[in-house]
Each structure stands twice: as C-alpha cells, then as structure tokens.
Motif scaffolding. Structure first.
Motif, PDB file in Angstrom:
ATOM      1  N   THR A 158       0.826  -1.203   0.000  1.00  0.00           N
ATOM      2  CA  THR A 158       0.000   0.000   0.000  1.00  0.00           C
ATOM      3  C   THR A 158       0.867   1.263   0.000  1.00  0.00           C
ATOM      4  OG1 THR A 158      -0.158  -0.151   2.412  1.00  0.00           O
ATOM      5  CG2 THR A 158      -1.963  -1.101   1.131  1.00  0.00           C
ATOM      6  N   PRO A 159       0.291   2.411  -0.418  1.00  0.00           N
ATOM      7  CA  PRO A 159       1.073   3.650  -0.513  1.00  0.00           C
ATOM      8  C   PRO A 159       1.752   4.067   0.783  1.00  0.00           C
ATOM      9  CG  PRO A 159      -0.960   3.895  -1.741  1.00  0.00           C
ATOM     10  CD  PRO A 159      -1.053   2.578  -1.027  1.00  0.00           C
ATOM     11  N   ASP A 160       1.178   3.736   1.945  1.00  0.00           N
ATOM     12  CA  ASP A 160       1.821   4.095   3.213  1.00  0.00           C
ATOM     13  C   ASP A 160       2.901   3.103   3.623  1.00  0.00           C
ATOM     14  OD1 ASP A 160       0.365   1.896   4.077  1.00  0.00           O
ATOM     15  OD2 ASP A 160      -0.956   3.026   5.409  1.00  0.00           O
ATOM     16  N   GLU A 218      -4.500   6.241  -4.560  1.00  0.00           N
ATOM     17  CA  GLU A 218      -5.476   6.322  -3.472  1.00  0.00           C
ATOM     18  C   GLU A 218      -5.605   5.018  -2.697  1.00  0.00           C
ATOM     19  OE1 GLU A 218      -9.204   7.727  -4.951  1.00  0.00           O
ATOM     20  OE2 GLU A 218      -8.457   9.764  -5.304  1.00  0.00           O
ATOM     21  N   GLY A 219      -4.759   4.052  -3.008  1.00  0.00           N
ATOM     22  CA  GLY A 219      -4.875   2.741  -2.371  1.00  0.00           C
ATOM     23  C   GLY A 219      -5.936   1.863  -3.011  1.00  0.00           C
ATOM     24  N   GLY A 220      -6.509   2.313  -4.122  1.00  0.00           N
ATOM     25  CA  GLY A 220      -7.437   1.471  -4.874  1.00  0.00           C
ATOM     26  C   GLY A 220      -6.678   0.372  -5.595  1.00  0.00           C
ATOM     27  N   ILE A 221      -7.285  -0.787  -5.690  1.00  0.00           N
ATOM     28  CA  ILE A 221      -6.619  -1.950  -6.283  1.00  0.00           C
ATOM     29  C   ILE A 221      -7.396  -2.424  -7.499  1.00  0.00           C
ATOM     30  CG2 ILE A 221      -5.842  -4.321  -5.899  1.00  0.00           C
ATOM     31  CD1 ILE A 221      -5.549  -3.657  -2.940  1.00  0.00           C
ATOM     32  N   TRP A 222      -6.692  -2.511  -8.620  1.00  0.00           N
ATOM     33  CA  TRP A 222      -7.265  -3.129  -9.824  1.00  0.00           C
ATOM     34  C   TRP A 222      -7.042  -4.633  -9.742  1.00  0.00           C
ATOM     35  CZ3 TRP A 222     -10.355  -1.083 -13.417  1.00  0.00           C
ATOM     36  CH2 TRP A 222     -10.415   0.322 -13.524  1.00  0.00           C
ATOM     37  N   LEU A 223      -8.129  -5.387  -9.918  1.00  0.00           N
ATOM     38  CA  LEU A 223      -8.114  -6.845  -9.835  1.00  0.00           C
ATOM     39  C   LEU A 223      -8.274  -7.447 -11.226  1.00  0.00           C
ATOM     40  CD1 LEU A 223     -10.729  -7.216  -6.943  1.00  0.00           C
ATOM     41  CD2 LEU A 223      -8.269  -6.843  -6.714  1.00  0.00           C
ATOM     42  N   SER A 224      -7.438  -8.396 -11.555  1.00  0.00           N
ATOM     43  CA  SER A 224      -7.591  -9.166 -12.796  1.00  0.00           C
ATOM     44  C   SER A 224      -8.461 -10.374 -12.475  1.00  0.00           C
ATOM     45  CB  SER A 224      -6.224  -9.624 -13.316  1.00  0.00           C
ATOM     46  OG  SER A 224      -5.345  -8.528 -13.457  1.00  0.00           O
ATOM     47  N   MET A 225      -9.734 -10.288 -12.844  1.00  0.00           N
ATOM     48  CA  MET A 225     -10.696 -11.329 -12.499  1.00  0.00           C
ATOM     49  C   MET A 225     -10.599 -12.461 -13.514  1.00  0.00           C
ATOM     50  SD  MET A 225     -11.784 -10.055  -9.750  1.00  0.00           S
ATOM     51  CE  MET A 225     -12.851 -11.453  -9.452  1.00  0.00           C
ATOM     52  N   LEU A 226      -9.820 -13.439 -13.174  1.00  0.00           N
ATOM     53  CA  LEU A 226      -9.375 -14.469 -14.100  1.00  0.00           C
ATOM     54  C   LEU A 226     -10.517 -15.107 -14.880  1.00  0.00           C
ATOM     55  CD1 LEU A 226      -6.786 -16.072 -14.940  1.00  0.00           C
ATOM     56  CD2 LEU A 226      -7.400 -17.724 -13.178  1.00  0.00           C
ATOM     57  N   ARG A 227     -11.550 -15.575 -14.174  1.00  0.00           N
ATOM     58  CA  ARG A 227     -12.620 -16.317 -14.831  1.00  0.00           C
ATOM     59  C   ARG A 227     -13.865 -15.472 -15.103  1.00  0.00           C
ATOM     60  NH1 ARG A 227     -11.731 -21.706 -14.783  1.00  0.00           N
ATOM     61  NH2 ARG A 227     -12.852 -21.486 -16.736  1.00  0.00           N
TER      62      ARG A 227
END
Length: 303
Positions: A158-160, A218-227
């Motif tokens: 995370t950014p912190d 901003e601490g947002g997370i992009w998720l690679s949703m495999l299926r």
C-alpha cells in the motif's frame, strides 16, 4: 472517487505472447514475462516487443530494486535472477523453502522481496495444496513470511508502506497482512469475492478467482478477475468502483504506467478449453495486452 461504472476505451498495445505475466512499467517501457514462451520482453509505446531474456524454466513475477536493477523469477527452478545487459546473475535460490513454483513478487523501498510460492507443481499434475509468501532480505537471507496461502498470486504494498495485500486465487479472496520491521503480521481477509459473485453458476466456474493486481495512488486496487472476464477496481474500503468487461478473455494481470501513470495495462489471454492448466501445458493460449486510461494513476504503492 464515487462508485460508478464507466465506459472505457480499449486499445491493443501488442499481441502474440503465449501467456503474459508480471507486467511492470519503468522508464517509458512495459516489462512483461511470457511465461509459456519462456522469454521476458520490453514493449515500447508503439507496441514493439524486444526480448531481453530467455528463461527456459519459465519467467513469472518480476520487480525493480531501489537502485533500478531488475529481478526476474525462474518459475520452475525456484530461483531469482538479476538482469544485466551481459546476462542473468543468480540473486536468490529458494529451493530449500519452496514446494511449488515462483509466482508474483513485490519489492519494498528497502530492497526486501516478498515473493509467492504457489505451493504445488500444478503443471506436473500435482493437486493444489497450501503455498506461502517468502521474504528475501537484501543480504540474501530467505524466510517464510506467511504460511497456508491458497495459491498466492498478485501482490502489492500500500502507498503508506504499512500493508502487504496478496491474492489467494482459488480461495477467491484478497488477503492483507501488516508489515512490521519487514515481517508479516495480523493476517486478515480484505475482500471475499464469493460474496461479489454469489450465484450457483459463478460458484461452479469460480468467477471470483483473482490473478494479478496493481495499486493506485489512493490505495485502490485493480483486480484481474481471471474467470469473470473483467478487470475490476476496488477502493481502499473494499467497495467496487469500476469494471472493465473483457468478454472471451481470461484476465491475468495488470499494471499502471505511462507518462502520467494513468494508463492501465491489461494482460488478457484467450484459452482454448475449460481447464486452464491443460491449455497452458499444450500451448493453447494467446495473450493480448490492452490499454485504457483511468482517473487515478500510480502513487507511492509498490510495485
């Protein structure tokens, strides 16, 4: 950022990889492993691919040390290598700790590497079993940071710099641990994707499986949703803010980059057949890398 669903314009950066993994952006180029193609590439803004390393034991995750040195993983031989213009130098041998393959990795601002052991040698027919997060210190010392991980995968800080977030793919969840003097403590579930994709069909096809991830300012997370055939962003509170549909593709990995850090690189792979591991073994896969522009760019998080 308010919760919203946008229409994203997708552009093809390049294609023709067998199975792209571990994308990282640095100094105007995208770095990426072609795991099944056994090569590591850089890709420039025009989509031109340049091979920088041949890795017969399959490359996977990668990262940059604070001094800019590139560390590459050799998946099947469970070793990390430092890339140099004259060749690869052994950086860390993980054989005494690992039971599976090297997966993704993240390197902190001190040069400490947190790297996945997926737990099982699935390409050799071994059934899934618990893996771990392994820590490689700058002095070369290797230790286990977290045990009993369900196929650990994408991993960020995370950014912190206080929290390490990692994927447990086949448990369909995002987990987090506190970073305390380099050690990993207070493990918890950050997001349970079985609650996001709750229908019987979703459950049967494990649409909540996540592969690679990346983190923004901003601490947002992009998720690679495999299926689930989509990339999805959650904010720091775990709320879904954005979805990018990718029909027909397994969503494998992503990273933020570009000149202003607001280009999202999306590694998307066509798989021939229902069993992804069988398709990979038989090279019935093809990766295309797409890009799109996003509102929140890279920040102080890692990678």
């Amino acid at each position: 950022m308010s919760i919203k669903q946008e229409q994203y314009e997708l552009n093809v950066l390049t294609s023709g990889l067998f199975f792209g993994e571990g994308p990282r952006w640095r100094d105007g180029k995208l770095y990426i492993s072609d795991m099944l193609g056994k090569k590591v590439y850089t890709i420039d803004a025009s989509g031109t691919k340049t091979v920088i390393a041949q890795m017969p034991h399959k490359p996977n995750g990668m990262g940059f040390l604070p001094n800019g040195d590139l560390i590459l993983s050799s998946m099947h031989e469970t070793r990390l290598y430092r890339y140099t213009p004259s060749g690869l130098e052994l950086y860390a041998d993980l054989c005494d700790v690992y039971t599976g393959y090297v997966g993704d990795m993240v390197i902190d601002h001190n040069g400490r590497i947190y790297v996945d052991d997926v737990g099982a040698r699935v390409f050799e027919g071994e059934g899934l079993k618990p893996g771990r997060i392994v820590i490689v210190e700058p002095n070369g010392e290797v230790s286990v940071g977290v045990e009993d991980c369900n196929f650990p995968n994408g991993i960020v800080i995370t950014p912190d710099q206080k929290t390490l977030v990692f994927v447990e793919t086949f448990a369909e969840r995002l987990s987090a641990v506190d970073i305390v003097d380099g050690k990993l403590e207070n493990r918890r579930v950050l997001l349970d994707l079985t609650q996001v994709f709750p229908s019987p069909e979703d459950r049967a096809r494990k649409r909540g499986c996540i592969d690679g991830i990346c983190i923004d300012a901003e601490g947002g997370i992009w998720l690679s949703m495999l299926r689930a055939e989509q990339f999805m962003r959650i904010n720091a509170q775990g709320q879904i803010t954005d979805r990018i549909p990718m029909p027909g593709y397994e969503c494998v990995a992503c990273t933020l980059g570009g000149e202003d850090g607001k280009t999202l690189f999306m590694v998307s792979t066509k798989v021939d057949g229902d069993n992804i591991f069988e398709a990979m073994v038989n090279l019935r896969t093809e990766t295309t890398i797409f890009t799109t522009r996003v509102e929140i760019g890279r920040g102080l998080g890692r990678p």
